[in-house]
Scaffold this motif. Structure first.
Motif, PDB file in Angstrom:
ATOM      1  N   VAL A  63      74.845 -17.693 -20.952  1.00 45.33           N
ATOM      2  CA  VAL A  63      74.674 -16.247 -20.519  1.00 45.33           C
ATOM      3  C   VAL A  63      74.414 -15.487 -21.821  1.00 45.33           C
ATOM      4  O   VAL A  63      73.647 -14.368 -21.861  1.00 45.33           O
ATOM      5  CB  VAL A  63      76.195 -15.859 -20.083  1.00 45.33           C
ATOM      6  N   GLU A  64      74.955 -15.846 -23.142  1.00 40.62           N
ATOM      7  CA  GLU A  64      74.648 -14.971 -24.260  1.00 40.62           C
ATOM      8  C   GLU A  64      73.306 -15.421 -24.650  1.00 40.62           C
ATOM      9  O   GLU A  64      72.535 -14.672 -25.150  1.00 40.62           O
ATOM     10  CB  GLU A  64      75.675 -15.732 -25.286  1.00 40.62           C
ATOM     11  N   ALA A  65      72.693 -16.581 -24.352  1.00 36.23           N
ATOM     12  CA  ALA A  65      71.060 -16.772 -24.572  1.00 36.23           C
ATOM     13  C   ALA A  65      70.384 -15.901 -23.744  1.00 36.23           C
ATOM     14  O   ALA A  65      69.294 -15.302 -24.412  1.00 36.23           O
ATOM     15  CB  ALA A  65      70.745 -18.262 -24.531  1.00 36.23           C
ATOM     16  N   TYR A  66      70.780 -15.771 -22.574  1.00 36.56           N
ATOM     17  CA  TYR A  66      70.059 -15.110 -21.712  1.00 36.56           C
ATOM     18  C   TYR A  66      70.150 -13.317 -22.176  1.00 36.56           C
ATOM     19  O   TYR A  66      68.995 -12.696 -22.119  1.00 36.56           O
ATOM     20  CB  TYR A  66      70.631 -14.813 -20.202  1.00 36.56           C
ATOM     21  N   LYS A  67      71.189 -12.958 -22.459  1.00 36.26           N
ATOM     22  CA  LYS A  67      71.350 -11.714 -22.956  1.00 36.26           C
ATOM     23  C   LYS A  67      70.562 -11.256 -24.235  1.00 36.26           C
ATOM     24  O   LYS A  67      69.980 -10.269 -24.389  1.00 36.26           O
ATOM     25  CB  LYS A  67      72.910 -11.399 -23.318  1.00 36.26           C
ATOM     26  N   SER A  68      70.717 -12.261 -25.071  1.00 36.21           N
ATOM     27  CA  SER A  68      70.067 -12.236 -26.408  1.00 36.21           C
ATOM     28  C   SER A  68      68.624 -12.337 -26.196  1.00 36.21           C
ATOM     29  O   SER A  68      67.947 -11.281 -26.705  1.00 36.21           O
ATOM     30  CB  SER A  68      70.252 -13.303 -27.387  1.00 36.21           C
ATOM     31  N   GLY A  69      68.039 -12.793 -25.267  1.00 34.70           N
ATOM     32  CA  GLY A  69      66.572 -12.895 -24.588  1.00 34.70           C
ATOM     33  C   GLY A  69      66.152 -11.726 -24.145  1.00 34.70           C
ATOM     34  O   GLY A  69      65.216 -11.202 -24.716  1.00 34.70           O
ATOM     35  N   ILE A  70      66.933 -10.968 -23.449  1.00 32.51           N
ATOM     36  CA  ILE A  70      66.569  -9.572 -22.679  1.00 32.51           C
ATOM     37  C   ILE A  70      66.575  -8.630 -23.840  1.00 32.51           C
ATOM     38  O   ILE A  70      65.682  -7.737 -24.027  1.00 32.51           O
ATOM     39  CB  ILE A  70      67.726  -9.437 -21.638  1.00 32.51           C
ATOM     40  N   GLU A  71      67.694  -8.670 -24.600  1.00 34.84           N
ATOM     41  CA  GLU A  71      67.751  -7.529 -25.623  1.00 34.84           C
ATOM     42  C   GLU A  71      66.363  -7.735 -26.615  1.00 34.84           C
ATOM     43  O   GLU A  71      65.810  -6.727 -26.990  1.00 34.84           O
ATOM     44  CB  GLU A  71      68.787  -7.590 -26.403  1.00 34.84           C
ATOM     45  N   GLY A  72      66.002  -9.135 -26.988  1.00 24.74           N
ATOM     46  CA  GLY A  72      64.838  -9.307 -27.805  1.00 24.74           C
ATOM     47  C   GLY A  72      63.582  -8.934 -27.185  1.00 24.74           C
ATOM     48  O   GLY A  72      62.585  -8.133 -27.680  1.00 24.74           O
ATOM     49  N   GLU A  73      63.298  -8.832 -25.976  1.00 17.57           N
ATOM     50  CA  GLU A  73      62.194  -8.674 -25.105  1.00 17.57           C
ATOM     51  C   GLU A  73      62.166  -7.070 -25.054  1.00 17.57           C
ATOM     52  O   GLU A  73      61.138  -6.413 -25.224  1.00 17.57           O
ATOM     53  CB  GLU A  73      62.294  -9.348 -23.627  1.00 17.57           C
ATOM     54  N   MET A  74      63.483  -6.567 -25.093  1.00 18.43           N
ATOM     55  CA  MET A  74      63.287  -4.887 -24.804  1.00 18.43           C
ATOM     56  C   MET A  74      63.009  -4.464 -26.020  1.00 18.43           C
ATOM     57  O   MET A  74      61.928  -3.440 -26.155  1.00 18.43           O
ATOM     58  CB  MET A  74      64.848  -4.521 -24.567  1.00 18.43           C
ATOM     59  N   ARG A  75      63.116  -4.937 -27.350  1.00 19.35           N
ATOM     60  CA  ARG A  75      62.916  -4.440 -28.472  1.00 19.35           C
ATOM     61  C   ARG A  75      61.469  -4.743 -28.529  1.00 19.35           C
ATOM     62  O   ARG A  75      60.415  -3.845 -29.178  1.00 19.35           O
ATOM     63  CB  ARG A  75      63.758  -5.276 -29.715  1.00 19.35           C
ATOM     64  N   ARG A  76      60.672  -5.985 -28.207  1.00 21.05           N
ATOM     65  CA  ARG A  76      59.442  -6.199 -28.203  1.00 21.05           C
ATOM     66  C   ARG A  76      58.584  -5.246 -27.447  1.00 21.05           C
ATOM     67  O   ARG A  76      57.545  -4.710 -27.927  1.00 21.05           O
ATOM     68  CB  ARG A  76      59.071  -7.592 -27.747  1.00 21.05           C
ATOM     69  N   GLN A  77      59.063  -4.929 -26.244  1.00 19.60           N
ATOM     70  CA  GLN A  77      58.364  -4.000 -25.266  1.00 19.60           C
ATOM     71  C   GLN A  77      58.352  -2.563 -26.072  1.00 19.60           C
ATOM     72  O   GLN A  77      57.320  -1.965 -25.935  1.00 19.60           O
ATOM     73  CB  GLN A  77      59.208  -3.899 -24.029  1.00 19.60           C
ATOM     74  N   ILE A  78      59.354  -2.263 -26.522  1.00 20.20           N
ATOM     75  CA  ILE A  78      59.407  -0.946 -26.980  1.00 20.20           C
ATOM     76  C   ILE A  78      58.429  -0.867 -28.353  1.00 20.20           C
ATOM     77  O   ILE A  78      57.766   0.166 -28.675  1.00 20.20           O
ATOM     78  CB  ILE A  78      60.838  -0.662 -27.769  1.00 20.20           C
ATOM     79  N   ILE A  79      58.562  -1.700 -29.327  1.00 17.43           N
ATOM     80  CA  ILE A  79      57.462  -1.824 -30.276  1.00 17.43           C
ATOM     81  C   ILE A  79      56.098  -1.915 -29.889  1.00 17.43           C
ATOM     82  O   ILE A  79      55.414  -1.226 -30.658  1.00 17.43           O
ATOM     83  CB  ILE A  79      57.760  -3.195 -31.229  1.00 17.43           C
ATOM     84  N   MET A  80      55.679  -2.527 -28.965  1.00 18.89           N
ATOM     85  CA  MET A  80      54.487  -2.813 -28.315  1.00 18.89           C
ATOM     86  C   MET A  80      54.019  -1.358 -27.786  1.00 18.89           C
ATOM     87  O   MET A  80      52.791  -1.063 -27.947  1.00 18.89           O
ATOM     88  CB  MET A  80      54.433  -3.784 -27.232  1.00 18.89           C
ATOM     89  N   THR A  81      54.717  -0.866 -27.171  1.00 16.82           N
ATOM     90  CA  THR A  81      54.672   0.656 -26.661  1.00 16.82           C
ATOM     91  C   THR A  81      54.363   1.761 -27.903  1.00 16.82           C
ATOM     92  O   THR A  81      53.421   2.301 -27.862  1.00 16.82           O
ATOM     93  CB  THR A  81      55.915   1.159 -25.839  1.00 16.82           C
ATOM     94  N   ILE A  82      55.141   1.379 -28.689  1.00 20.45           N
ATOM     95  CA  ILE A  82      55.108   2.254 -29.945  1.00 20.45           C
ATOM     96  C   ILE A  82      53.654   1.994 -30.647  1.00 20.45           C
ATOM     97  O   ILE A  82      52.751   3.104 -30.999  1.00 20.45           O
ATOM     98  CB  ILE A  82      55.919   2.252 -30.875  1.00 20.45           C
ATOM     99  N   LEU A  83      53.263   0.979 -30.796  1.00 23.02           N
ATOM    100  CA  LEU A  83      51.955   0.551 -31.318  1.00 23.02           C
ATOM    101  C   LEU A  83      50.790   0.976 -30.680  1.00 23.02           C
ATOM    102  O   LEU A  83      49.813   1.412 -31.267  1.00 23.02           O
ATOM    103  CB  LEU A  83      52.010  -0.854 -31.741  1.00 23.02           C
TER     104      LEU A  83
END
Length: 113
Positions: free
Chosen positions: A85-105
């Motif tokens: 569950v912790e790995a899944y949560k970390s994965g989602i949070e990391g992917e959210m950051r990635r998607q935000i950064i890609m949108t900004i770029l």
């Protein structure tokens, strides 16, 4: 060819091929690592980011709760459930950051990120 009478079911006329086999009393369940669930992580992150900011935290907890419930119903040990569950949560949070950064770029480059 002769058959022993104990291999036949009474009056069935068929061999009982599986009645005398030893079967394991328990088995180990192997869980697909939550950190490798890329499609699920990507979809969950996209759904969370599409929500208003006030609803995002609740949606994240819902996604995590669903995985926890699924693993518990499978009979996975509590320590493994917590780890996955912790790995899944970390994965989602990391992917959210990635998607935000890609949108900004993409926005900074005029849609060519």
């Amino acid at each position: 060819m002769t058959f022993r009478s104990d291999r036949f079911g009474k009056g069935s006329g068929q061999l009982n091929l599986f009645g005398s086999m030893e079967r394991p009393r328990s088995a180990d369940l192997s869980v697909f690592p939550a950190s490798k669930m890329r499609g699920s992580i990507r979809d969950a992150a996209g759904e969370i980011l599409a929500l208003p900011l006030s609803s995002q935290k609740a949606k994240l907890h819902t996604e995590i709760g669903l995985l926890r419930l699924r693993l518990q119903r499978m009979g996975i040990s509590p320590t493994i459930v917590v780890r996955e569950v912790e790995a899944y949560k970390s994965g989602i949070e990391g992917e959210m950051r990635r998607q935000i950064i890609m949108t900004i770029l993409r926005d900074e480059r005029g849609g060519a990120a």
